[in-house]
Design an enzyme around this catalytic site. Structure first.
Site, mmCIF file in Angstrom:
data_model
loop_
_atom_site.group_PDB
_atom_site.id
_atom_site.type_symbol
_atom_site.label_atom_id
_atom_site.label_comp_id
_atom_site.label_asym_id
_atom_site.label_seq_id
_atom_site.Cartn_x
_atom_site.Cartn_y
_atom_site.Cartn_z
ATOM 1 N N GLY A 153 0.799 -1.232 0.000
ATOM 2 C CA GLY A 153 0.000 0.000 0.000
ATOM 3 C C GLY A 153 0.825 1.272 0.000
ATOM 4 O O GLY A 153 0.277 2.373 0.101
ATOM 5 N N SER A 156 5.376 5.197 -3.873
ATOM 6 C CA SER A 156 5.878 6.570 -3.955
ATOM 7 C C SER A 156 5.667 7.309 -2.641
ATOM 8 O O SER A 156 6.518 8.083 -2.204
ATOM 9 C CB SER A 156 5.159 7.314 -5.088
ATOM 10 O OG SER A 156 5.585 6.792 -6.335
ATOM 11 N N THR A 186 14.407 -6.032 -4.082
ATOM 12 C CA THR A 186 15.528 -6.556 -4.869
ATOM 13 C C THR A 186 16.457 -7.381 -3.973
ATOM 14 O O THR A 186 16.795 -6.956 -2.870
ATOM 15 C CB THR A 186 16.315 -5.383 -5.500
ATOM 16 O OG1 THR A 186 15.420 -4.657 -6.337
ATOM 17 C CG2 THR A 186 17.493 -5.878 -6.331
ATOM 18 N N ARG A 219 24.848 -3.194 -41.556
ATOM 19 C CA ARG A 219 23.559 -3.452 -42.209
ATOM 20 C C ARG A 219 23.436 -2.596 -43.475
ATOM 21 O O ARG A 219 23.489 -1.358 -43.407
ATOM 22 C CB ARG A 219 22.437 -3.125 -41.214
ATOM 23 C CG ARG A 219 21.043 -3.112 -41.794
ATOM 24 C CD ARG A 219 20.527 -4.502 -42.033
ATOM 25 N NE ARG A 219 19.144 -4.472 -42.469
ATOM 26 C CZ ARG A 219 18.538 -5.513 -43.013
ATOM 27 N NH1 ARG A 219 19.185 -6.655 -43.198
ATOM 28 N NH2 ARG A 219 17.266 -5.425 -43.357
ATOM 29 N N GLN A 263 21.259 9.921 -43.281
ATOM 30 C CA GLN A 263 21.201 11.030 -42.333
ATOM 31 C C GLN A 263 20.091 10.878 -41.288
ATOM 32 O O GLN A 263 20.253 11.328 -40.150
ATOM 33 C CB GLN A 263 21.056 12.361 -43.078
ATOM 34 C CG GLN A 263 22.344 12.715 -43.821
ATOM 35 C CD GLN A 263 22.282 14.069 -44.490
ATOM 36 O OE1 GLN A 263 21.203 14.588 -44.787
ATOM 37 N NE2 GLN A 263 23.433 14.647 -44.754
ATOM 38 N N GLY A 267 15.650 -2.142 -36.363
ATOM 39 C CA GLY A 267 14.453 -2.514 -37.120
ATOM 40 C C GLY A 267 13.927 -3.864 -36.669
ATOM 41 O O GLY A 267 13.831 -4.129 -35.469
ATOM 42 N N GLY A 268 13.625 -4.747 -37.621
ATOM 43 C CA GLY A 268 13.100 -6.077 -37.286
ATOM 44 C C GLY A 268 14.016 -6.779 -36.297
ATOM 45 O O GLY A 268 13.552 -7.428 -35.350
ATOM 46 N N GLU A 300 13.922 3.094 -7.142
ATOM 47 C CA GLU A 300 14.613 4.160 -6.394
ATOM 48 C C GLU A 300 13.948 5.523 -6.642
ATOM 49 O O GLU A 300 14.591 6.569 -6.653
ATOM 50 C CB GLU A 300 16.130 4.152 -6.666
ATOM 51 C CG GLU A 300 16.756 2.829 -6.208
ATOM 52 C CD GLU A 300 18.215 2.860 -5.812
ATOM 53 O OE1 GLU A 300 18.746 3.944 -5.552
ATOM 54 O OE2 GLU A 300 18.812 1.770 -5.751
ATOM 55 N N THR A 324 10.213 6.938 -8.834
ATOM 56 C CA THR A 324 9.785 7.103 -10.234
ATOM 57 C C THR A 324 10.240 8.472 -10.770
ATOM 58 O O THR A 324 10.578 9.377 -10.002
ATOM 59 C CB THR A 324 8.248 7.056 -10.337
ATOM 60 O OG1 THR A 324 7.731 8.136 -9.543
ATOM 61 C CG2 THR A 324 7.679 5.742 -9.835
#
Ligand code: COS
Length: 383
Positions: free
Chosen positions: A128, A131, A157, A269, A280, A340-341, A364, A366
């Site tokens: 509960g 932040s 953690t 590529r 560019q 890209g892909g 740590e 938001t």
């Protein structure tokens, strides 16, 4: 203590070699298995990584903030799960003791944290209260020479691996605010301390996160950090000031790694008869990422100088964490775009780093909490 420049360079070179020779080749395996090999953890211990920020008198390397930032930039080049295993010992899992602990708490726990014999964990967040950390409801009730802890901590953690937990709990039941919170050191194995099942996460596989539950967990009164009640929230905030700066440097290191992978790909590529790095519109993305990274590097180094000079860095730590984590998000997004892909397919690695990067804008504090801290301080000091 500041290292001489040759020793610092040697340390950074060693960490850089460790990243490239040992960690990068193991990233895919760790992402797949969700486990860091014991051999890697042992090499990290030998390198002194668990004790970077712990004073030499307690067995650490005793780096100042500027030096720690340089190591964080170097280690940040590897998938963040690798840093996470020793990151809590450098940051939130040890610094409450370093900053506010009593001499006997320091003597008892810092040497084991510095060597990596035990892993430290920081228990602030609850189901509960995230932040709004000051509203936490885990209770610590005094009973003779002990406190009895009850409550649940969430998204913690290294909880499944830790030997020592820094736990923020409410000692003053008459207030629901940050003023009634104390920080406790709770050892693994204490009856009534239970660890939940590791969570399934979006990224950073290999860095375990779980609930920590206290059911009538009896903790010696001498384990209250600093020996004084109701100062735990301030301790937690001081720890986070430093932690946020460290995290900002890790973000910057990771962004540099992502840009390098992106550019190497763009040079290999070929489309429309030439390397895509020659276009560019691709160059614009490369330039924006490099500028972002340079700006973040300047910020973290500047804030680190202030911390070493003993100045209050709350505002600059939040500015650095806000900017660096958001810029990492942009750099990772451009990385996926340029690949890209291939950026979307797991085999090429960028997809994992994109998911790994997402956490930095959340933990740590938001980005929105950093904005609130910055704005509050600017408004307070203007006029
Ligand atoms: N250093 C030292 N003291 C601090 C401090 C800091 N950086 N920040 C706040 N304090 C002190 C304040 O001075 C205040 O002291 P007094 O009671 O003497 O006036 C007290 O702590 C409470 O501060 P404040 O009123 O600002 O607290 P809020 O409840 O408004 O909360 C925020 C402040 C939102 C900044 C805090 O709750 C926060 O950082 N939330 C995010 C938590 C977080 O990062 N969670 C991540 C989990 S850990 S991985």
């Amino acid at each position: 203590m500041a290292l001489d420049s040759d020793t610092l360079k040697q340390l950074i070179d060693t960490v850089d070699r460790f990243v490239h020779e040992r960690l990068l080749p193991m990233e895919a395996e760790v992402a797949e298995t969700d486990i860091l090999p014991a051999s890697i953890i042992s090499e990290m211990r030998d390198l002194g990584l668990f004790g970077l920020s712990i004073p030499e008198s307690y067995g650490g390397l005793g780096l100042n903030m500027r030096e720690e930032i340089e190591v964080a930039l170097a280690i940040g080049q590897a998938a963040p799960a690798f840093r996470s295993i020793f990151g809590t010992n450098v940051g939130i899992g040890s610094q409450a003791i370093v900053i506010d602990g009593t001499e006997s708490q320091k003597g008892k726990y810092l040497p084991e944290l510095a060597s990596g014999e035990i892993i430290g964990s920081f228990c602030l967040t609850e189901p509960g209260s995230g932040s709004d950390a000051g509203s936490l409801t885990t209770t610590a009730t005094k009973e003779g020479d002990s406190y009895i802890l009850n409550g649940t901590k969430r998204y913690i953690t290294n909880a499944p691996l830790a030997g020592l937990y820094t736990v923020m709990a409410r000692t003053d039941q008459n207030t629901k605010t940050a003023r009634g919170v104390s920080a406790f050191l709770v050892e693994a194995g204490t009856p009534g301390l239970l660890i939940g099942k590791p969570e399934k996460k979006m990224g950073q596989q290999g860095a375990p996160v779980a609930d920590v539950v206290f059911e009538n967990c009896r903790v010696p009164a001498e384990n209250i950090i600093g020996g004084v009640e109701n100062l735990g929230f301030k301790t937690a905030m001081k720890v986070l000031d430093k932690g946020r700066l460290h995290i900002a440097a890790v973000c910057t290191g990771l962004a540099g790694r992502i840009l390098r992978d992106t550019v190497l790909y763009a040079k290999e590529r070929f489309q429309f008869g030439q390397a895509i790095a020659d276009f560019q519109l691709v160059q614009a993305m490369i330039a924006d990422s490099e500028t972002d990274i340079y700006a973040a590097k300047c910020m973290v180094r500047d804030a680190a100088i202030d911390r070493d000079a003993g100045l209050d860095i709350t505002r600059k730590a939040s500015c650095s964490k806000l900017f660096a984590s958001e810029m990492l998000g942009r750099v990772a997004d451009r990385g996926v775009q340029i690949l890209g892909g291939a950026g979307y397919i797991a085999d090429y690695g960028m997809e994992q780093l994109y998911r790994d990067a997402r956490l930095f804008r959340i933990y740590e504090g938001t980005s929105q909490i950093q904005q609130l801290i910055i704005a509050k301080d600017v408004i307070r000091t203007t006029g």
